[in-house]
Write an enzyme that holds these catalytic residues in place. Sequence first.
Site, PDB file in Angstrom:
ATOM      1  N   GLU A 482       0.732  -1.219   0.100  1.00 55.44           N
ATOM      2  CA  GLU A 482      -0.201   0.273  -0.473  1.00 55.44           C
ATOM      3  C   GLU A 482       1.081   1.124  -0.052  1.00 55.44           C
ATOM      4  O   GLU A 482       0.594   2.459  -0.683  1.00 55.44           O
ATOM      5  CB  GLU A 482      -0.575  -0.382   1.279  1.00 55.44           C
ATOM      6  N   ASP A 545       3.319  -4.089  -5.526  1.00 56.54           N
ATOM      7  CA  ASP A 545       4.064  -5.749  -4.899  1.00 56.54           C
ATOM      8  C   ASP A 545       5.326  -5.862  -4.877  1.00 56.54           C
ATOM      9  O   ASP A 545       5.747  -5.976  -4.076  1.00 56.54           O
ATOM     10  CB  ASP A 545       3.898  -7.220  -6.058  1.00 56.54           C
TER      11      ASP A 545
HETATM   12 ZN   LIG Z   1      -2.707  -2.400  -4.006  1.00 62.55          ZN
END
Ligand SMILES: [Zn+2]
Length: 633
Positions: A482, A545
């Site tokens: 995030e 990621d």
């Molecule tokens: Zn995301």
Amino acid sequence: MKKEEVNTNFYEAVNGEWIEKTVIPGDQPSVSAFLELHLGIEKTLMDLTAEWEKDQAKLNGNLKKYIKYYQMTNDFDKRNELGTKPFELILNKINQLNNLKDLDSVFEEFSLESIELPFGFMVMQDFMNSNNQILYFGATDLFLPDTSYYLDETKKSQLIGLFTMTTKQLLTLYGFSNEEVDKLIQEALAFDELLVPVTKSSVEKADYVKMYNPLSKKEVEALTKNFDLMGKAETLVKQVVDKLIVMNPDFVNAFDLIITEDNFSIMKSWMIVSNAIKFASDLSDDIRIAGGAFRRALSGTKEAQNKKKYAFNQAYNRFGQVVGLHYGETYFGPVAKADVKTMVLEMIGIYQERISGNTWLNEETKELAKKKLSTLAVHVGYPDELPPYYDFFDISSYEQGSDLIKERLAMNKIVNAHNYKKYNKEPNRNIWGMPASMVNAYYNPSNNQIVFPAAILQEPYYSLKQSASENFGGIGAVMAHEISHAFDNNGAKFDELSSLNNWWTKEDLEAFDKKAKDMITLFDGLETGFGPCNGELTVSENIADSGGIRCAFEASKKYDKHSSDEFFQNWARVWRNKASIEYSQLLLKVDVHGPAILRANMQLSNLPEFQEFYGITEKDKMYLPKDKMVSIW
Ligand SMILES: [Zn+2]
């Protein structure tokens, strides 16, 4: 884990047993670690709802309203007895329309009640000045989930066939004659077809900065002579509106060719069909099941939810934040809240360090990136405040002469009026975009804010019973994911004040764009067994990621008891997923998140520490040569 499996398919090595024994629930298109947690929470909340129904004495006002509404959604005898009668309210309103002037006269009412229209307005934060909220304008979605389906003739005829079949069944249940049904569907599809060339594809929508196209009042008026769009905008927000943010310029450019008197009758059929589908959920048992048939077929979901679950979810979806707040306060105490917050701050600290040590950015850009990190707002567990509109809901029961459609329109009116009132005002940043009981997390670039609802803070993401390395491979990576969204291809365009503003030097921006392109190449065309991954569609999530795993791994390494094995295994575990073929294929077309197996495996292959730790060599499937690796954050 067998070494051979580890080197060939790490995701499978960790999750093979789970994949083999786990069954996709009949009313779901897939099952995953996310869904397992979701189902657990659903069960908890359904049990609570049953308890509350029996004893309402201790409930606060909004929970009492929730229960009153739930008793209506759950009364299928009454729903079946009423049949399609409640929908007549909407149908009559649409049937009265004969031309654009009529549409003009009901536009405000329909917008407030969320009766489906081909276009509409929404108040959101201004990308250019996050302290203000302004008016965005957009067109409706197509019947098929992505424009690409319309370009492939075979796929198109197959899916339009499916849409026609399921909609025919639905409209017949509504009581339309065969002749009417055929005409309605044919005309609705003809209108849908007009929208195809001016609708953005999923790939185009993924670049959300391109949603921001300001047009002055004069410019809008020149493009939309057939309809008083600016007049309607001003009626809705009750203020003078000098500009609109057009989310889809192609639609506005073609507005006067599509929204015409000649097209009015097909547009009207489109409205009847769209609203019949939308409001089916508020009617009898057979109609609500038929209303979901197309979506289930598209996603390969075998059956509709049973009545009990459906009634719960229908009420819960309306009162999500109210029920979610209770969930957060009850199941996620202050100790866990503090623990998780510390973890997030630790992760932000590591991010600061990584940016200081970054080798491809100039000092100037680094300083601004760190400034952005330092203003990042962190919200954990449950919100301090709820949207105020719940306080204005006033549920009337069947006995009081109401029904589910009347209630829905009344609640829509309150929520939408609240939204339009925000125009030209500063946003309240304490309001969350999802309930505390939702298994998810998000980054909001307009608030430079990350939110971790209580629901995701459970095993396998986070548990006091798991080792620190496991928690870092789980929730730690989600946190860093995030945070990375603040610096993905979309987030990077917003500055530390959360406004769209280029804070990069020319050189650094070019370097970043090159790296983003490399990330697209890394994932583009990778086979998943259901079709190739779209690198461009998934680039923002893959950047997040990649930043997520790197940063979380570094955090884990700082602990004495760090175990790379535990970290990597839990990273792969949280991606466990099993989905129907149809759903997997659909997601490849529309989801900005890549397929779970790639999110697990490719991100590991792309990490030198993973390759070293398990001794991966060029003979192994998990191998990726160093010159192909992409490291951004
Ligand atoms: Zn995301």
